[in-house]
Design an enzyme around this catalytic site. Structure first.
Site, mmCIF file in Angstrom:
data_model
loop_
_atom_site.group_PDB
_atom_site.id
_atom_site.type_symbol
_atom_site.label_atom_id
_atom_site.label_comp_id
_atom_site.label_asym_id
_atom_site.label_seq_id
_atom_site.Cartn_x
_atom_site.Cartn_y
_atom_site.Cartn_z
ATOM 1 N N TYR A 1 0.862 -1.183 0.000
ATOM 2 C CA TYR A 1 0.000 0.000 0.000
ATOM 3 C C TYR A 1 0.896 1.230 0.000
ATOM 4 O O TYR A 1 1.895 1.292 0.721
ATOM 5 C CB TYR A 1 -0.884 0.036 1.255
ATOM 6 C CG TYR A 1 -1.585 1.367 1.466
ATOM 7 C CD1 TYR A 1 -2.863 1.581 0.971
ATOM 8 C CD2 TYR A 1 -0.949 2.425 2.136
ATOM 9 C CE1 TYR A 1 -3.501 2.805 1.134
ATOM 10 C CE2 TYR A 1 -1.576 3.652 2.297
ATOM 11 C CZ TYR A 1 -2.856 3.831 1.798
ATOM 12 O OH TYR A 1 -3.468 5.042 1.953
ATOM 13 N N GLU B 1 -3.239 7.432 -4.177
ATOM 14 C CA GLU B 1 -3.210 6.221 -3.352
ATOM 15 C C GLU B 1 -3.267 5.003 -4.255
ATOM 16 O O GLU B 1 -4.061 4.972 -5.210
ATOM 17 C CB GLU B 1 -4.412 6.231 -2.400
ATOM 18 C CG GLU B 1 -4.493 5.004 -1.493
ATOM 19 C CD GLU B 1 -5.735 5.049 -0.610
ATOM 20 O OE1 GLU B 1 -5.590 5.304 0.594
ATOM 21 O OE2 GLU B 1 -6.849 4.815 -1.130
#
Length: 383
Positions: free
Chosen positions: A101, A189
């Site tokens: 992530y 993101e």
């Protein structure tokens, strides 16, 4: 401006970030053709501007044409957290070895950029923060100094990224940072950022929020705006030049200033209610702006009460009160309205509003008191 995944991948590609190519379609038969084009196995992904698509069944692997037709038919028209799926992105399934992530955003508290990196990707970062916070590495970045190769390498190491993947992950971090800064984004993101079985690092997803105030520098954003899906309220608000975001509550919100509007949403929640919208009038709260705001909120059938929260700084409260008075002559309310005025010439503003008071129009001295009254009125309307 929040981008769909396929738009985010286009945005990333402008800065060299490796992503999956794919095909955007709007009907099941086209999804079958797209899956055939990208090659099986393929992934059919709902395009909605909300997280949790996978858990909701909006991301599915398909192995043949029959499965592609079945899955696309099921996903198109699906409701995911209040968002209806009108289009899907079809891409070839990636061979995934590891999932990470990464995100870049602005930490307003310290006035620096913030990069988060975790070796536990593919799941909601909030869950990782709760269950294993040590798995999230972070670094603040001075906008004037930028994000260096050394800092990227150090962050990758501190996040516990496998040594064989560190160079590739660090390279993508630098590309994402470039996209974030040069692309005038508020957020980039990727979840997951994957390492494929061939060792290449790849952005499997793309969540991007662009800073609308920088739009004048980016004529290419018009292509993104043209493909945005607005509900009726948001389309009407945009046509009237209002800064409006539709929500799913019963208390309509009108405030002057984004910070005050956000605080108003919070205080309504604390009072036990749910906001029906975010609506920022900006610096002006005259008759035209107020009438336009009330007209937009009037179209929301869920609204049972509206809370007008105005703080007069440069904008004088007596002028705002006159604007509300004129607006009410032009718009017939479908709900009770609670008004809170404070700041410059508040007393004069209250004198004007006193002549408007009725069962449908109330004035409160404090923001908390006004929120409580608006929530109570909304709950009465729901019964």
């Amino acid at each position: 401006m929040d981008l769909f995944e396929y738009q985010g991948k286009d945005f990333f590609a402008r800065y060299g970030v490796p992503t999956s190519t794919g095909v955007l379609v709007r009907d099941p038969e086209a999804a079958v053709e797209a899956a055939r084009e990208v090659g099986f196995p393929a992934v059919v992904k709902a395009q909605v501007q909300v997280g949790g698509r996978g858990k909701a069944g909006g991301v599915k692997l398909v192995r043949d044409e029959a499965e592609a037709l079945e899955v696309a038919t099921a996903i198109l028209g699906m409701d995911i957290k209040g968002h209806t799926v009108h289009k899907v992105w079809v891409e070839h399934a990636s061979d995934i070895a590891r999932e990470y992530y990464v995100s870049f955003t602005l930490d307003r508290g310290v006035k620096q950029y913030l990069c988060l990196l975790s070796s536990e990707g593919g799941v909601e970062i909030e869950e990782v923060a709760k269950t294993n916070p040590d798995a999230i590495a972070r670094v603040h970045i001075d906008p004037l100094e930028g994000f260096t190769e050394t800092e990227a390498a150090q962050l990758v190491a501190s996040a516990g990224i496998e040594e064989v993947s560190r160079v590739g992950v660090a390279k993508v971090l630098l590309q994402l940072y470039q996209a974030f800064v040069e692309g005038d984004a508020d957020l980039v993101e990727v979840n997951p950022l994957i390492v494929k079985t061939d060792g290449n690092v790849h952005a499997l997803d793309a969540k991007v929020t662009l800073d609308d105030s920088a739009g004048y520098r980016h004529p290419e954003w018009e292509a993104y705006r043209a493909d945005m899906e607005l509900d009726g309220r948001e389309a009407l608000a945009r046509s009237k030049g209002l800064n409006y975001i539709g929500l799913d509550g019963t208390v309509g919100i009108i405030a002057n200033g984004a910070g005050l509007a956000m605080a108003t949403l919070d205080v309504v929640s604390q009072a036990g209610g749910r906001a029906a919208n975010f609506l920022d009038l900006g610096g002006g709260a005259g008759a035209d702006a107020m009438a336009n705001a009330l007209e937009v909120i009037n179209t929301d059938e869920k609204v049972q009460a509206v809370f007008v929260n105005i703080f007069g700084g440069i904008t004088r409260c007596d002028e705002v009160a006159k604007g509300i008075q004129e607006a009410l002559e032009r718009v017939e309310l479908s709900f009770p309205m609670v008004i809170r005025l404070d700041g410059t010439n508040a007393r004069e503003g209250h004198d004007i509003l006193r002549g408007l008071l009725s069962d449908k129009i109330r004035v409160e001295e404090t923001m908390v008191g006004a929120a409580k009254t608006a929530v109570e009125l909304a709950k009465k309307g729901e019964r």
